[in-house]
Design a protein around this motif. Sequence first.
Motif, PDB file in Angstrom:
ATOM      1  N   UNK A 168       0.721  -0.829  -0.311  1.00 39.37           N
ATOM      2  CA  UNK A 168       0.493  -0.392  -0.187  1.00 39.37           C
ATOM      3  C   UNK A 168       0.816   1.041  -0.178  1.00 39.37           C
ATOM      4  N   UNK A 169       1.689   1.320   0.701  1.00 41.57           N
ATOM      5  CA  UNK A 169       2.790   2.370   0.965  1.00 41.57           C
ATOM      6  C   UNK A 169       3.336   2.778  -0.387  1.00 41.57           C
ATOM      7  N   UNK A 170       3.489   1.445  -0.974  1.00 38.17           N
ATOM      8  CA  UNK A 170       5.032   1.832  -2.285  1.00 38.17           C
ATOM      9  C   UNK A 170       3.957   2.807  -3.288  1.00 38.17           C
ATOM     10  N   UNK A 182      17.687   1.035   7.105  1.00 38.25           N
ATOM     11  CA  UNK A 182      18.120   2.653   8.487  1.00 38.25           C
ATOM     12  C   UNK A 182      16.774   3.080   8.354  1.00 38.25           C
ATOM     13  N   UNK A 183      15.656   3.729   8.594  1.00 37.27           N
ATOM     14  CA  UNK A 183      14.520   3.911   8.923  1.00 37.27           C
ATOM     15  C   UNK A 183      14.210   2.990  10.072  1.00 37.27           C
ATOM     16  N   UNK A 206       5.110   1.032  16.809  1.00 38.62           N
ATOM     17  CA  UNK A 206       4.586   2.298  15.960  1.00 38.62           C
ATOM     18  C   UNK A 206       5.656   1.976  14.770  1.00 38.62           C
ATOM     19  N   UNK A 207       6.204   0.912  14.380  1.00 34.59           N
ATOM     20  CA  UNK A 207       6.757   1.993  13.002  1.00 34.59           C
ATOM     21  C   UNK A 207       6.076   2.276  12.184  1.00 34.59           C
ATOM     22  N   UNK A 208       5.310   1.772  11.876  1.00 33.77           N
ATOM     23  CA  UNK A 208       4.215   2.218  10.728  1.00 33.77           C
ATOM     24  C   UNK A 208       3.771   3.028  10.694  1.00 33.77           C
ATOM     25  N   UNK A 238       8.598   4.485   8.653  1.00 33.62           N
ATOM     26  CA  UNK A 238       8.383   3.320   7.831  1.00 33.62           C
ATOM     27  C   UNK A 238       7.415   3.726   6.336  1.00 33.62           C
ATOM     28  N   UNK A 239       6.293   4.867   6.868  1.00 31.23           N
ATOM     29  CA  UNK A 239       6.288   6.225   5.655  1.00 31.23           C
ATOM     30  C   UNK A 239       6.990   7.466   5.158  1.00 31.23           C
TER      31      UNK A 239
END
Length: 289
Positions: free
Chosen positions: A135-137, A166-167, A207-209, A213-214
């Motif tokens: 979805x993010x892609x 890296x994130x 919490x990463x999304x 990550x975005x």
Amino acid sequence: MIFLQYGQIDVVDGAFVLIDKTGIRTHIPVGSVACIMLEPGTRVSHAAIKLASTVGTLLVWVGEAGVRLYAAGQPGGARSDRLLYQAKLALDEDLRLKVVRKMFELRFGEAAPSRRSVDQLRGIEGSRVRSTYKMLAKEYGVKWYGRRYDPKDWEAGDVVNQCISAATACLYGITEAAVLAAGYAPAIGFIHTGKPLSFVYDVADIVKFEAVVPKAFEIAARVPTYPDREVRLACRDIFRTTHLLARLIPLIEEVLAAGEIEPPPPPSDAQPIAIPEPESLGDAGHRSS
């Protein structure tokens, strides 16, 4: 907890101080601070280490805003009851499942499916994560061939995978700092197991999304020359503006409380730790979060 940067940390006339390049001293109330994060640009004396150890303040060497965790000192006042509490939850299958269900709820905003084992919930989580990446892609117009990377060969991954790696590395740094500051063991995980940072991965995944990550996909869409540096700086700013570290310890406590056994009480002389805004501590190279 506070962050310190750009200065010499020392003990002067019995006081724990940060001395900036102009010689200005900023007093740090080390005895009432649970954890001090030492950012780049700091030097710390033997006397300061000794005093922090004596009063039980944890010193952690981090990157800017906690995007990396390099080392942590042993807090002199640490107690074993929090480690035993965490271990009891992880070793009892029923209690562990309760904690994992809480992590699922916090991560996805809905209750975990009933009558599912830890392994089954892990599988459901993995499927949702893969869908989120797709979805993010699509949202950021990035070509996506899946989460593919080789930890031993950075260049082998495409730009978007480098940005994601890296994130998440930045997020793991500040999360490990929170786990250590709260008195828990990074290795005793619930969803992840058998890794030195299993519990760190558990907490960070909640919490990463939300942001990192975005942001990785946003940066990847620009095809930067140095993706890891751009992501690291972006994560630094996210951690500072969102005060992520201030959220992580209550999040850890909330997750473990789902095990429904009595957590260890705070020390009898403990005082609430205020986490001040950056501007409230003066301009002598002293940063808080």
